[in-house]
Design an enzyme around this catalytic site. Structure first.
Site, short mmCIF file in Angstrom:
data_model
loop_
_atom_site.label_atom_id
_atom_site.label_comp_id
_atom_site.label_asym_id
_atom_site.label_seq_id
_atom_site.Cartn_x
_atom_site.Cartn_y
_atom_site.Cartn_z
N THR A 60 84.46 -47.05 15.24
CA THR A 60 83.78 -46.21 16.22
C THR A 60 83.32 -44.98 15.47
O THR A 60 83.82 -44.70 14.39
CB THR A 60 84.79 -45.80 17.33
OG1 THR A 60 85.28 -46.97 17.97
CG2 THR A 60 84.15 -44.91 18.37
N ARG A 103 82.98 -57.17 27.82
CA ARG A 103 84.15 -56.36 27.44
C ARG A 103 83.76 -54.90 27.31
O ARG A 103 82.74 -54.55 26.73
CB ARG A 103 84.72 -56.88 26.12
CG ARG A 103 85.99 -56.13 25.66
CD ARG A 103 85.71 -55.07 24.62
NE ARG A 103 86.93 -54.43 24.11
CZ ARG A 103 86.95 -53.45 23.22
NH1 ARG A 103 85.81 -52.98 22.73
NH2 ARG A 103 88.09 -52.93 22.82
#
Length: 342
Positions: free
Chosen positions: A210, A238
């Protein structure tokens, strides 16, 4: 004689006060942080055997993003502008799992998430399942400033993007050969899991990433921003921790936090908000609050966090093998690191 003693006492007192001012003022002034910035490019199992050329590429990518935020903050810009521009820089860098260079889903496409939050107002914007927005973090900011809502998903997020001027791209824009090869390996490994093996353990061993940034500006405001391509080979629809306000992204008047790691675990513990709450309600420092979440709420290998508090103190910690991270403040304290000790 009495007047003489009084006069001498006055001189002594004046000398002490003058000495105290001379000794303390420069120290107090030098210790004051006018602005501060921290960023991350993902945490997980990062081998220290990376070739020097690859390490250098990561260091340069972190440095470039750090300079981007520095230019905003040192000129008196806002924390919000700084975190948006830093994350855009990381989204544009194919080394990181956000924007171009995002991982592939199980279906072989890219679905992107992002969130941004203004600590001074608790304003927030979040998106999940984006497929054609070049810089999701900028759309998240538009959600925060221009929409009555906070969170858009999937087709709704794309429809909202249609009503803005954000740059759009084909889904193939996010493709990189390295991520494609990573996806092929992940599919093979997933198919090889036997009933006796735990999908839980396999997911924890999978590297995921991330990008994020947190900032404290010269007006005393805090902001956080996070963006991701999610988990490699993730299943249909998801959603990870990044766009869940309070889990992967949070900012208030106490601190600004951005998380990276295993999203499901970060969500279970509402981790970013827990760090801020632990500070506010326990009177703990930023480091103490982060240690509490990493050591008492999460398991080893779960996550990493970057955070800055309302005094400009920075903390960057993880319980993973590594975390791409960097920080800088107005006093010139600068850090660019990947592993715990470098």
């Amino acid at each position: 004689m009495k007047h003489l003693y009084t006069f001498i006492s006055f001189l002594i007192l004046f000398a002490v006060l003058l000495s105290g001012c001379e000794n303390q003022s420069p120290e107090t002034e030098s210790e004051t942080v006018q602005w501060a910035l921290a960023l991350h490019g993902g945490a997980g199992t990062i081998s220290q055997d990376l070739p020097d050329s690859i390490k250098q590429e990561y260091y340069e990518g972190l440095e470039q993003a750090l300079r981007t935020g520095e230019l905003v903050l040192r000129d008196g810009g806002s924390a919000l502008d700084a975190v948006e521009q830093v994350v855009r820089s990381l989204e544009d860098n194919p080394l990181f799992n956000a924007g171009r260079g995002s991982v592939f889903t199980k279906e072989g496409r890219h679905e992107l998430d992002a969130a941004i939050m203004d600590g001074s107002t608790l304003g927030a914007g979040a998106l999940t399942g984006l497929t054609t927005v070049k810089n999701p973090i900028s759309l998240a900011r538009k959600v925060m400033t221009d929409s009555p809502h906070i969170f858009f998903s999937g087709n709704g997020a794309e429809t909202y993007a249609d009503q803005t001027d954000v740059e759009r791209v084909d889904n193939d824009y996010f493709h990189t050969d390295r991520r494609y090869e990573q996806w092929e390996r992940a599919q093979e490994e997933a198919r090889a899991i036997t009933p006796e093996e735990s999908i839980h353990d396999w997911i924890k061993d999978t590297k995921f990433g991330t990008v994020g940034a947190v900032a404290y500006d010269s007006n005393g405001n805090l902001a956080a921003a996070t963006s991701t391509g999610g988990m490699t080979n993730k299943q249909f629809g998801r959603v990870g921790d990044v766009p869940i306000i309070g889990s992967g992204t949070f900012a208030n008047h106490i601190a600004a936090i951005s998380a990276t790691g295993w999203g499901e675990q970060i969500m279970r513990n509402v981790s970013a908000n827990t760090i801020a709450n632990y500070m506010e309600f326990k009177g703990a420092s930023l480091d103490e609050a982060m240690d509490f979440v990493l050591n008492e709420r999460l398991d080893p290998g779960d996550a990493g966090f970057i955070a800055v508090d309302n005094q400009g103190n920075i903390s960057m910690k993880m319980n993973t093998a590594g975390m791409f991270r960097a920080s800088l403040n107005s006093n010139g304290d600068r850090t660019v690191m990947i592993w715990e000790n470098e």
